[in-house]
Design a protein around this motif. Structure first.
Motif, PDB file in Angstrom:
ATOM      1  N   UNK A 111       0.803  -1.219   0.000  1.00 31.11           N
ATOM      2  CA  UNK A 111       0.000   0.000   0.000  1.00 31.11           C
ATOM      3  C   UNK A 111       0.837   1.270   0.000  1.00 31.11           C
ATOM      4  N   UNK A 112       2.144   1.149   0.254  1.00 28.17           N
ATOM      5  CA  UNK A 112       3.029   2.305   0.097  1.00 28.17           C
ATOM      6  C   UNK A 112       3.759   2.251  -1.245  1.00 28.17           C
ATOM      7  N   UNK A 113       3.414   1.264  -2.084  1.00 28.48           N
ATOM      8  CA  UNK A 113       4.068   1.066  -3.383  1.00 28.48           C
ATOM      9  C   UNK A 113       5.576   0.884  -3.214  1.00 28.48           C
ATOM     10  N   UNK A 114       5.968   0.261  -2.119  1.00 29.28           N
ATOM     11  CA  UNK A 114       7.375  -0.018  -1.865  1.00 29.28           C
ATOM     12  C   UNK A 114       8.149   1.118  -1.248  1.00 29.28           C
ATOM     13  N   UNK A 115       7.512   2.256  -1.033  1.00 24.81           N
ATOM     14  CA  UNK A 115       8.247   3.412  -0.524  1.00 24.81           C
ATOM     15  C   UNK A 115       8.726   3.207   0.914  1.00 24.81           C
ATOM     16  N   UNK A 116       7.974   2.478   1.734  1.00 26.79           N
ATOM     17  CA  UNK A 116       8.414   2.314   3.120  1.00 26.79           C
ATOM     18  C   UNK A 116       9.768   1.612   3.190  1.00 26.79           C
ATOM     19  N   UNK A 117       9.976   0.628   2.329  1.00 26.73           N
ATOM     20  CA  UNK A 117      11.261  -0.071   2.324  1.00 26.73           C
ATOM     21  C   UNK A 117      12.370   0.861   1.838  1.00 26.73           C
ATOM     22  N   UNK A 118      12.083   1.640   0.825  1.00 31.97           N
ATOM     23  CA  UNK A 118      13.065   2.606   0.332  1.00 31.97           C
ATOM     24  C   UNK A 118      13.396   3.641   1.401  1.00 31.97           C
ATOM     25  N   UNK A 119      12.373   4.107   2.120  1.00 28.14           N
ATOM     26  CA  UNK A 119      12.605   5.123   3.150  1.00 28.14           C
ATOM     27  C   UNK A 119      13.400   4.556   4.320  1.00 28.14           C
ATOM     28  N   UNK A 120      13.192   3.293   4.664  1.00 23.22           N
ATOM     29  CA  UNK A 120      14.014   2.694   5.715  1.00 23.22           C
ATOM     30  C   UNK A 120      15.492   2.688   5.308  1.00 23.22           C
TER      31      UNK A 120
END
Length: 247
Positions: free
Chosen positions: A29-38
């Motif tokens: 649901x974040x389109x993968x952004x949460x992993x990138x932001x981590x």
């Protein structure tokens, strides 16, 4: 809503119920952004001084930042994860990090109530946990971080934020407040716990106030925006008593 959404018992209930589906829901649901932001949060953190650094992952959740930390700093001594949710920690150890468990300790507790020793940490990191606190609790959190860091210790934190001023902000807020709850109702049959993530994020605003508080406690930090302010972070170092980092 009758409950205080920042009461530790309420927060624990939300994330205990979310824990089994949290990783997949957050990633999709974040389109993968949460992993990138981590990964960006880890990249923003100054290198801890010396080998065998020990530190805390506050509001650690499912521990998804640990692989990024251990990849960038492969000589870390240990990570102590602090989180109020037993369900999130269980999910972290079962799903992601069982083979790293010898380097990861866990304290199940409200971070603000934890009796962490003063000047015990070479680093402090936190990803997507700040939003579950109100402004008064943020002040407590910052005081805790300043207290537990050694002189020269480093900090990096990131949080989903309200991208005020971005022309696509209405669509972003629609995604958080309407689309995510709809997905939960249709596909997850949940108790609207994931919808709280959107509420917490928009209430949080941005990490700029956290940066200001850390500076007031004598840390040198920088505030950063990610993807037009959909996430914001703060990173820096605790300065020693005579204006120099410790050796």
């Amino acid at each position: 809503m009758g409950s205080d959404i920042y009461d530790p018992r309420f927060v624990k209930g939300v994330f205990d119920r979310c824990s089994d589906r949290y990783i997949a829901f957050s990633l999709i649901c974040s389109f993968g952004f949460t992993e990138r932001w981590r990964a960006q949060c880890v990249a923003a953190m100054p290198a801890p001084e010396g080998e065998g650094a020990r530190g805390y992952d506050l509001m650690a959740g499912t521990g998804e930042v640990w692989p990024h930390l251990l990849k960038r700093f492969n000589d870390l001594g240990s990570i102590t994860a602090v989180d109020i949710s037993s369900g999130m920690h269980r999910r972290a150890m079962e799903r992601l990090h069982a083979h790293r468990s010898h380097r990861i300790e866990f304290i199940e507790d409200d971070v603000l109530a934890s009796d962490l020793p003063s000047e015990s940490a070479d680093f402090v990191i936190s990803t997507f946990g700040m939003k579950t606190f109100n402004p008064g609790q943020h002040a407590q959190l910052v005081a805790l971080i300043a207290r537990v860091l050694k002189p020269g210790g480093v900090v990096s934190m990131i949080e989903a934020s309200d991208p005020k001023g971005w022309w696509l902000r209405p669509l972003y807020l629609l995604h958080l407040k309407v689309v995510l709850p709809l997905i939960e109702r249709i596909f997850l049959r949940g108790a609207q716990d994931f919808a709280m993530i959107g509420t917490y994020s928009t209430n949080f605003g941005s990490a700029i106030q956290i940066a200001a508080m850390l500076r007031d406690h004598g840390l040198e930090v920088e505030f950063s925006k990610y993807f037009f302010g959909c996430a914001t972070g703060v990173a820096g170092r605790k300065i020693g008593p005579i204006g120099k980092t410790s050796a």
